[in-house]
Structures are given as C-alpha cells and as structure tokens.
Design a protein around this motif. Structure first.
Motif, PDB file in Angstrom:
ATOM      1  N   TRP A 108       0.824  -1.210   0.000  1.00 18.39           N
ATOM      2  CA  TRP A 108       0.000   0.000   0.000  1.00 18.39           C
ATOM      3  C   TRP A 108       0.859   1.261   0.000  1.00 18.39           C
ATOM      4  O   TRP A 108       0.572   2.220  -0.710  1.00 18.39           O
ATOM      5  CB  TRP A 108      -0.937  -0.007   1.203  1.00 18.39           C
ATOM      6  N   TRP A 147       0.840   3.911  -3.026  1.00 16.04           N
ATOM      7  CA  TRP A 147       0.487   5.296  -2.718  1.00 16.04           C
ATOM      8  C   TRP A 147       1.575   6.250  -3.206  1.00 16.04           C
ATOM      9  O   TRP A 147       1.304   7.218  -3.905  1.00 16.04           O
ATOM     10  CB  TRP A 147       0.255   5.421  -1.209  1.00 16.04           C
ATOM     11  N   THR A 193      -5.472   6.628  -3.873  1.00 14.53           N
ATOM     12  CA  THR A 193      -6.086   6.965  -2.594  1.00 14.53           C
ATOM     13  C   THR A 193      -6.618   5.743  -1.860  1.00 14.53           C
ATOM     14  O   THR A 193      -6.676   5.735  -0.627  1.00 14.53           O
ATOM     15  CB  THR A 193      -7.221   7.974  -2.794  1.00 14.53           C
ATOM     16  N   LYS A 247      -3.654   4.375  -0.045  1.00 10.30           N
ATOM     17  CA  LYS A 247      -3.360   5.306   1.049  1.00 10.30           C
ATOM     18  C   LYS A 247      -4.339   5.116   2.200  1.00 10.30           C
ATOM     19  O   LYS A 247      -3.945   5.034   3.373  1.00 10.30           O
ATOM     20  CB  LYS A 247      -3.435   6.734   0.513  1.00 10.30           C
TER      21      LYS A 247
END
Length: 905
Positions: A709, A713, A719, A722
């Motif tokens: 992740w 990101w 997003t 994130k």
C-alpha cells in the motif's frame, strides 16, 4: 480465530469510537507550500569507472522531503560541465506531494565520464531523437539510428528492425515447443506441438524523447487455436542506440503432467545477400573467446585463395567475387560445402558445445566446446547483420542459440531461453504425498522434514520467469574484439547510481542508514563479518552451482554437515524462497556498501523471488510459496514471500517496469487470504470467498500489505492504497494490546481492523523477520501518527524485555520467545526513537548474546575435497541462511541505531 458477526453499520460505529483522536486520511497534507533547496546529486557508474560505451541507461535517485517539486526538470552535467540530455520522470512522491524518487535516462554513448552531476531545474525540457508513431495496426519507433515496427496483432511483435533504413531483422516471434509426456520409457507415443506467441494487447508506456518503452502482452497459440502460457514483453529503445533491449516474462498456466515445455524462445528472420563466402557466423564463448567462421570457408583449402583473401574472411571483411579468385579456387567454389545451420548449446553451467551442419536433413559436425558461453552471437555480412544475446545465459541453463539457413537469402536466429536440445522442462511435484491426506499427518511430516505439504498445493500454476535479451543491428560484421565487448555488455550492462550517503540525506527507507558512529576494533569486526557472510554465499552460489532456469538467483536454506551439502532434497530445508528476509539482507548490505557485486547478487535474487517463488495467476495469486525442494512446492502460500518490501529497492534504483507490475499486483492481495488461510492447519477458519473481511496477522501479513500500500500510494497517488494503509495503522494502534494483539479481522475494502478483546495477546517470533521492522521504521518517519508509533515502540521494547517488564505493561509475561538476536534491532530502534541509552546497551547485549542466532564470530573456511565429496567445497562453521540474514540485518541496524552505545558482550 474467533469470527465476529458485525454489520457494516456497527463496524463503522465502533471503529469511529476507538479511532477517535487519531490522524485520519484527510488530515495528512496532500501538497506543500514551502520549498527547500535541493542539492545536486553526484552520480557514478556502478563499478566506479567510466565505460567505453553504453546502449542507453536508466537509473533512479532519491530526494529529501519537500525539496523537489513533482513536475520539476533536471539538468545532467558531465565532469567537464557539459550538459548531457536526460529524460526524467517521477517514481514516487512524499505525502506532501514533493518528489521522493525520480527516474532518469540518457541515450547511447552519453555520460561516459567518471563524474556526473544531477541538479533539479525549473525547466526540464530536453530534446531527443526518439519518436513514437502509433498507427491502427502497428507502432513505429525511430531512435535516430534504428527504425522498428511493432505489431499490434498477429504473431510478429517486431515486424522489422532497420538501421538507417536497411533491414537488419524481420518477423520477431515467440516460439514454443511442447510435448504431452516427459518421454520416459513406458509412456508410449509422445506428441509434440508448436506454438507461436499471439498478441492480445500493446501499450506504449514511454514515448521518448530519449527512452521509449512498449509493452506487449499475449499468449502462445497453436494451429488448433489452443492458447496458453501468457507472456509479457517489454521493448526498450534509447536514443541513437544500435540495440533493442527486451524483457521477456512467461507465466505457467498449463497442466504440469501434460504440458511439458521442450523449447521456449524468440525467433527472428535475418535477410542475407551476397556471396556465401561473405556470410559470417559468430558466437561469444568464455571471457574474450570468440568462435568465428564463414558459411563457406576459404581457409584450409587444398588450393590457396591467397593470404589477403584468407585474412579478409577471418576478419569478417568482404572477399573478392568468386570469379576474381585464383584459378585454382574460382571454378571449384561449388564443391566447398556451405554450412547454413549453427547451434550453441549450454546444457549445464559448466559446458557448452557448438555444432554445425550444411542444412536440415544432413548430419551435424561438432565444431567446438567450452565451459561458460557469454550467450551472444552474430549472423550477417560485411554490409551488416544482427547480433543477439541472452543475459545470464549459462547461469540460466539449459539455453541455446540457433542460426539457421544462413546459406539462403533469409537466415533465421532463435534465442532459446529453454533449449530444445535439453530434456523437457519438468515441473511435476517430486513425491506422491506419502499418505499425508489429513492435517494431522501433514503436521507430522512437517516435524520430520520441515515440509509443509498439502495435496494440490505443490503446483507450478501461476509461477513466472523473467529473462533479459538484447538485439544489435550492426553496420558490418564486428571484429572479434567488438563482439566480445558487446557480449560483456549484454551480461553486465552499465548502471548509473549515486553515493550511499544520498540514502541518508534523502531520508528514504526510514532515513536511518549509514549514520556516522565512532569506530572501534569490535565494530570493525562486525563489518568484517558482514563482508565474510556475503562473500561466503557468493562463493556458495558458484561451488554449489545454484544455477538453472528456475533456480538462478536463489540460495539454499540449511546445511547438512554429514553429507557436506546443503539440504537440497529435504523438505522445507532446501531452496530459501526469501525466508527470514534474505533479499532484505542483501539489499541493505548494498545500501551500506555500494558494492557492485552485492548489487548484482541482490538483482538476481529480486528477479527470481519476485517471479518464480510467487503465484501470479490461479487460486494462490498473488501469494508466494514458503521454502521447499521446489520453489512452488510448499503448501504455505503467504504474503511474506511475495512482499513488496523485497522488490522496492530494485525498482527505485533502476525504474524497472516489470518489478513495478509485480508490486502493483500485491495491492489487493489480502482478498486471497479469505480462501488461502495461513493458519488453516492449526484451526484458523477459512473465510467467505466473497466476504468483506479476512483474518490478517499484524506481522507477516500486514507488514507485506503495508509495503504494498505504501509503495502504491507513493508511486501512483492511489487513494485506496493510502486509505487502507492509514486506516490499518490507526486500527492496529487502537487495539487494546496494539501489535501484541497479533491478528484481527480486516475489512478488505478499507483496511480497517475490527477491535479484539482486551485480554487477547498473541505473539509470533516470525512477525518481525519478514520486513515488518523496516516498513514500520519507514512509516514512523513518514506518517505523523503518534498512536501508531507508540504501539510499534511498545512491541519493539517489550519483545525482548524481561518477564517483569512485559507483565507490568501487558498484564502477563509473553513466555519464551524465539529469535532474540534478530529482535535486538527492534530494541535498538526503540532506543533511537526514545533516545534511551540503557535500551541501546540492552540491544547490544541481545545482539552479542546470540540467542537463536549466531553467538560467535567466525571467518574460518574449511576446504573439503574428494573422496569425501564429489567436488572440492568450502564450509563455514554454524552457517544457516536464516541466521545469517537476520544477523546481517541486526548487525547493520545496531551499528546505525546504536553505533555509539556498543558494549563488550
């Protein structure tokens, strides 16, 4: 694990309560207003010397937070302060939107100096000679020297390569030969089939002006329209380069009991013209060795054509036309055999052969032998031709280079990644299960051979292999010296990089590396031991022949002192498959040393473990396989093996798009944990395949997800990645016992963990030995989330703490925990963040105590020869890969985090 019944509304309500007061996703800045001044970055070639030539180079550079805008330009200057045209693009950004990693490319023959300097600039517009023209059925690329047509449909992914308008190669295709049985006695008639790669999708990923990249995807298809074995090709073009770089990936999706690969390669047609005496064949052997012949030889004849003629042919230059040759030769040329077919075959790491024949249907003549061929060849005339090579040729045996029909107007070259002259590729599981049809029996098998077996899980379905190749459109037959240089470049391409101090200056990867400390003999001994362990494994790769198409890049797990061999045939003790972070050990050792040999070994491991040890399609995708006799053989399919934490280094240093694909594939990996449950053999229930939740451990599982992740990101601004990262951090921190909770149900879409009971405490010694400490160190430095930092520091401080200290905080001691030495780096990290001298000294006691690790430094090698062993080998005392990798990571962390707090152990 107890499964809760909780509605989405209840979940949102509860998580809203227990995460109150913690930073939320929107609380982090998405842009920055202030801008510090970025200092220029000095660059150097990986081997610290300027090369004689390059075919184009790409590299990455890290930047301090808040110093470089994402869309900034760059100026590259050489040692004479002349500007070198450079193409630049972002690889990753900081949370404030500033540039974290940038990628850069220069054209062929540029930057050939020992001193290069890269500086951010207001205007980064750069002119270059690469143009890309997209058409309905093809893509036309011109790099200023080469013109290439790439097909969008059909089988020819390269329809033509021209050098300044003259055709060098045509009809580049993928070829596959299979058979429906292995071919042993008693199997009856074996049927063989041929396939060609059929294009499904073509994507232009970069359009220049200095570097262009085209991605081609498809499957291999036969005459019966059966399609299988997906492939991905990437074609790289650099300004004014006479070569095309190719990255080739296959993903196995067949039935390993029926789909035996006999040959796998790339094939090109090469137009030839002129006299057969001017058709030249070249193969690069070992070192500077070159095999050089003509299709129709004029040397060694009974009648001498003359010294000048003979010397011209040997040198690859034009010879007089047939009727211009001496009378004793000219009328008899028709009786000199023309050898149109040549093969270089490397069946093992230590032997190759070259053979030739006049044409199909006639006998082969053995021409030459050698040990380790460089895997590069040439076919052409004094007016030009095609050179071609496979990187890591002998290391990835069995491999083969074929030249066919060189006596005709259309020769043919095939670069075989799996040699058809070898035995078929055999991917079947290596035993019949030995009656292990229940979890109870499988756990008993684990007790004796350390193999985690389960029927149906030892399948190669979905494993991949990536290879690198190069084509060179040359204006004339190269001299032997030129071809040897090209062969060396194919095997060891030049890389640009930066000083290791830039890691710390930029603050990437946690920003805690290479911090100065006061030296001492004891600390120097630790550094010497780090060198020794790397050198030992480097030597073992060679002595133990850890080579082969499916093996190159990996090392073995454990040693058998009685047989003086690594336990290659004992269950879970064979191939290492990234166990206890071997990849990270190598990459952080490179981060500390900047050594080229370390980079190359880490590069090979990244290619292997990211492809072969991971299932990329099928029910296990995108999980990896735990250590086993076969890389895909273990039934423990886990995120800790496919973790992005092991891939990020190579991606950011080289901007490699294939590794980027692998990292992107892990973003949704948690969904597979609903059906492939890591703890299913010890009572963890299998989840709902369509469910919204999965059981996720806070160690090996979440550490891998967090790496995926975070990387997604910072690479793409995604997003969803994130949100999942920050939500998961917040809800781990909000658990009653933080990381000591061990695991929880996670909402897959959001990354939020459900709250666990207040008295739940679960600790695994494996949680923090697969990249979790490194990722958490980076997150603590990156994200302003005090609760998460507190939870992580609590885990770091208490794991190795006394029972009394554990009870005082958690309400009860944690009991006997393993891998105390490797966890000393957690103690050291806590000491650094808390500025706690006593904690730092405790970390050194834990490290030097060596519990569940390496207690005593030793750099002694024992040489053993026959008849005790087959070949002379070296042994070191008390070596296991788990221990060495964790010792190495701990040693580097202790020196970095607590270097000035060393105590005598």
């Amino acid at each position: 694990m107890e499964k809760r019944s909780l509605s989405r509304r209840d979940f949102v309500k509860q998580t809203g309560i227990f995460t109150a007061g913690l930073p939320v996703v929107s609380a982090l800045p998405s842009s920055f207003t202030g801008m510090a001044v970025a200092e220029p970055v000095s660059l150097h070639w990986l081997d610290n010397k300027a090369p004689g030539f390059t075919a184009g180079v790409t590299w990455g550079v890290p930047w301090p937070r808040g110093t470089v805008k994402r869309d900034t330009g760059f100026v590259l200057q050489d040692g004479g302060r002349e500007q070198v045209p450079v193409q630049s693009w972002p690889l990753a950004t900081w949370p404030d939107g500033s540039l974290k990693w940038s990628a850069h490319a220069i054209g062929a023959g540029k930057g050939l100096t020992a001193g290069l300097e890269l500086t951010p600039a207001k205007q980064g517009i750069v002119k270059g000679g690469v143009s890309v023209k997209e058409q309905a059925d093809s893509i036309l690329i011109d790099n200023g020297l080469l013109q290439c047509e790439i097909g969008r449909t059909g089988s020819a992914f390269i329809r033509s390569i021209k050098r300044n308008g003259k055709v060098s190669a045509l009809s580049g295709k993928l070829v596959l030969q299979t058979q429906d049985a292995y071919g042993t006695e008693g199997e009856g008639v074996v049927t063989s089939e041929w396939y060609e790669g059929k294009i499904d999708k073509v994507t232009v990923e970069q359009t220049g002006p200095i570097r262009a990249v085209v991605k081609v995807e498809g499957r291999h298809t036969n005459a019966k329209e059966r399609s299988w074995l997906p492939f991905v090709l990437r074609l790289y073009f650099y300004e004014n380069s006479e070569s095309v770089r190719i990255i080739h990936t296959i993903v196995y999706d067949g039935d390993e009991h029926k789909d035996f690969i006999r040959g796998l390669g790339l094939r090109f047609d090469v137009p030839l013209s002129g006299e057969l005496t001017d058709r030249h064949i070249r193969f690069a052997g070992e070192g500077q060795g070159i095999f050089a012949e003509a299709v129709k030889g004029l040397t060694g004849l009974r009648r001498d054509p003359g010294k000048e003629v003979r010397e011209a042919q040997v040198a690859g230059k034009a010879t007089p036309a047939g009727d211009s040759l001496p009378d004793g030769v000219a009328p008899r040329l028709q009786y000199i055999p023309a050898f149109g077919d040549y093969t270089l075959f490397q069946p093992t790491p230590d032997a190759f052969e070259i053979r030739k024949r006049t044409r199909e249907g006639y006998g082969w003549i053995q021409s030459a032998y050698g040990k380790r061929a460089a895997g590069t060849g040439y076919v052409g005339t004094p007016q030009g031709g095609l050179a071609f090579g496979i990187r890591n040729f002998w290391q990835s045996c069995p491999a083969q280079l074929d030249i066919r029909n060189a006596h005709t107007e259309m020769g043919q070259v095939t670069l075989w990644l799996w040699a058809p002259s070898a035995a078929p590729m055999d991917l079947r599981f290596y035993h019949d299960g030995m009656g292990q049809d229940t979890f109870a029996k499988q756990r008993e098998g684990l007790e004796i051979t350390y193999e985690d077996y389960e029927p149906g899980f030892g399948t190669p379905m979905g494993v991949a292999r990536t290879s690198e190749l190069q084509l060179w459109a040359l204006p004339s037959t190269p001299s032997n010296e030129q071809l040897a240089g090209i062969a060396a470049y194919v095997q060891d391409p030049h890389n640009l990089t930066f000083a290791i101090s830039q890691w710390e200056k930029a603050g990437v990867l946690g920003g805690s590396w290479n911090i100065p400390y006061t030296s001492s003999p004891e600390k120097e001994k630790i550094k010497e031991q780090l060198d020794f362990y790397f050198g030992y494994y480097q030597r073992q790769v060679e002595e133990r022949h850890w080579y082969g198409f499916w093996n190159y890049g990996d090392v073995m797990h454990s040693y058998d002192q009685d047989r003086h061999v690594w336990r290659y045939d004992v269950g879970g003790f064979a191939w290492d498959n990234s166990e206890l972070s071997t990849d990270l050990w190598l990459w952080y050792f490179y981060l500390h040393t900047g050594r080229k040999d370390v980079f190359r070994m880490a590069e090979a491991m990244t290619r292997h473990t990211g492809e072969v040890d991971v299932h990329h399609i099928g029910p296990f995708a995108p999980l990896g396989s735990r250590h086993n006799v076969q890389h895909w053989g273990c039934s423990a399919k886990q995120l800790r093996i496919s973790t992005v934490a092991n891939r990020r280094f190579y991606y950011y240093l080289t901007a490699d798009e294939r590794v980027g694909d692998l990292m992107h594939a892990e973003v949704d990996a948690a969904y597979t944990l609903r059906t492939i449950v890591p703890g299913r053999k010890v009572g963890q229930p299998v989840g709902d395949p369509q469910g919204e939740y999965a059981g996720v451990s806070f160690g090996t599982d979440w550490g891998s997800l967090a790496a995926a992740w975070l990387t997604e990101w910072e690479r793409t601004g995604n997003t969803t990645a994130k949100d999942r990262l920050l939500n998961s951090m917040a809800t781990i921190a909000a658990q009653p016992n933080g990381f000591f909770t061990g695991n929880a149900q996670m909402e897959l879409a959001s990354g939020k963990f459900l709250p666990e009971k207040k008295d739940k405490i679960s600790v695994s010694h494996l949680s923090a030995v697969f990249g979790l400490p490194e990722i958490c160190a980076e997150l603590v430095a990156l994200v302003d989330m005090p609760a998460f930092e507190k939870a992580w520091l609590q885990y770091c401080e208490l794991y190795n703490a006394s029972a009394e200290e554990q009870k005082a905080v958690l309400g009860r001691p944690l009991g006997k925990l393993n891998l105390r030495q490797s966890h000393s780096r957690l103690t050291a990290f806590a000491a650094r963040r808390k500025k706690d001298k006593q904690l730092a000294e405790r970390a050194w006691r834990e490290f030097l105590g060596g519990e569940a690790g390496i207690r005593k430094f030793s750099d002694t090698l024992h040489t053993i020869g026959g008849p005790a062993v087959l070949n002379p080998i070296s042994e070191a005392d008390g070596i296991s890969t788990n221990a060495v990798a964790q010792w190495g990571l701990a040693a580097m962390a202790l020196l970095d985090y607590a270097g000035d707090h060393y105590i005598n152990g």
